[in-house]
Scaffold this motif. Sequence first.
Motif, PDB file in Angstrom:
ATOM      1  N   ALA A   1     -10.964  -5.681  -3.237  1.00  0.00           N
ATOM      2  CA  ALA A   1      -9.717  -6.150  -2.626  1.00  0.00           C
ATOM      3  C   ALA A   1      -8.513  -5.417  -3.224  1.00  0.00           C
ATOM      4  CB  ALA A   1      -9.574  -7.658  -2.823  1.00  0.00           C
ATOM      5  N   ARG A   2      -8.546  -5.179  -4.519  1.00  0.00           N
ATOM      6  CA  ARG A   2      -7.448  -4.457  -5.168  1.00  0.00           C
ATOM      7  C   ARG A   2      -7.393  -3.006  -4.707  1.00  0.00           C
ATOM      8  NH1 ARG A   2      -5.101  -6.543 -10.040  1.00  0.00           N
ATOM      9  NH2 ARG A   2      -5.679  -8.719 -10.319  1.00  0.00           N
ATOM     10  N   LEU A   3      -8.558  -2.385  -4.521  1.00  0.00           N
ATOM     11  CA  LEU A   3      -8.571  -0.993  -4.060  1.00  0.00           C
ATOM     12  C   LEU A   3      -8.145  -0.870  -2.607  1.00  0.00           C
ATOM     13  CD1 LEU A   3     -11.660   0.650  -5.785  1.00  0.00           C
ATOM     14  CD2 LEU A   3      -9.264   1.277  -6.037  1.00  0.00           C
ATOM     15  N   VAL A   4      -8.443  -1.881  -1.780  1.00  0.00           N
ATOM     16  CA  VAL A   4      -8.006  -1.858  -0.375  1.00  0.00           C
ATOM     17  C   VAL A   4      -6.479  -1.745  -0.310  1.00  0.00           C
ATOM     18  CG1 VAL A   4      -7.759  -3.284   1.708  1.00  0.00           C
ATOM     19  CG2 VAL A   4      -9.993  -3.030   0.621  1.00  0.00           C
ATOM     20  N   ARG A   5      -5.795  -2.443  -1.218  1.00  0.00           N
ATOM     21  CA  ARG A   5      -4.321  -2.385  -1.249  1.00  0.00           C
ATOM     22  C   ARG A   5      -3.801  -1.005  -1.650  1.00  0.00           C
ATOM     23  NH1 ARG A   5      -4.905  -7.787  -3.722  1.00  0.00           N
ATOM     24  NH2 ARG A   5      -4.600  -6.862  -5.759  1.00  0.00           N
TER      25      ARG A   5
END
Length: 199
Positions: A51-55
Amino acid sequence: MATQSPFPFLDGLFRQLSNGLKPPPWLVEEVQRRLVLMLNHVLMQEPEAQARLVRQTGRVVEARWRSFTMRLVATPAGLLDLATPSAAPDLTLTLVEESPWQLAQAAARGDKPPVRIAGDVQFAAEINWLVDHVRWDMEEDLSRLIGDAPAHAVGQGMRRITEALRKFASAAPVAGAGSSGAAGTPPPAAPAPPGPPGA
């Protein structure tokens, strides 16, 4: 007679080998692709990391150590891929310690290596979170291949080896630190304070 550490000689040898032997580009790319596959395997076990990398989709991080560089881009799936050579990095992480032996010693102690960071602060914070929170569960992966009991035994063995290495590394003198005696000899004790007069 004090003996010199072999590390400066080995570091010099490693430096000469890395400068003289340049692997072919196809081999470098293949090794980097294998590393990306391993990183993504670990990331897929951590939904918060994805989820953090998607951002950060589309952002490029460049890792450097000596003459080695690797550029990774965050994908819309929350994973990593090799960035194109022409992609400008948003974040550059340079491993400051050049000695592989010092890096191995720091890793055995559980210390983070010194890194020089340049670029986007928010992206750097996300990468730091990944480094601090994402761990590879080697035992779980091994259990799929060889079963639970053997995987647990291998995991215990690896933990014992790691603990022994940490103890050894923390007892070993740090390069550049001065010592007054031979290895293993405690420093001389401070003189005792004077007693009361007339004693």
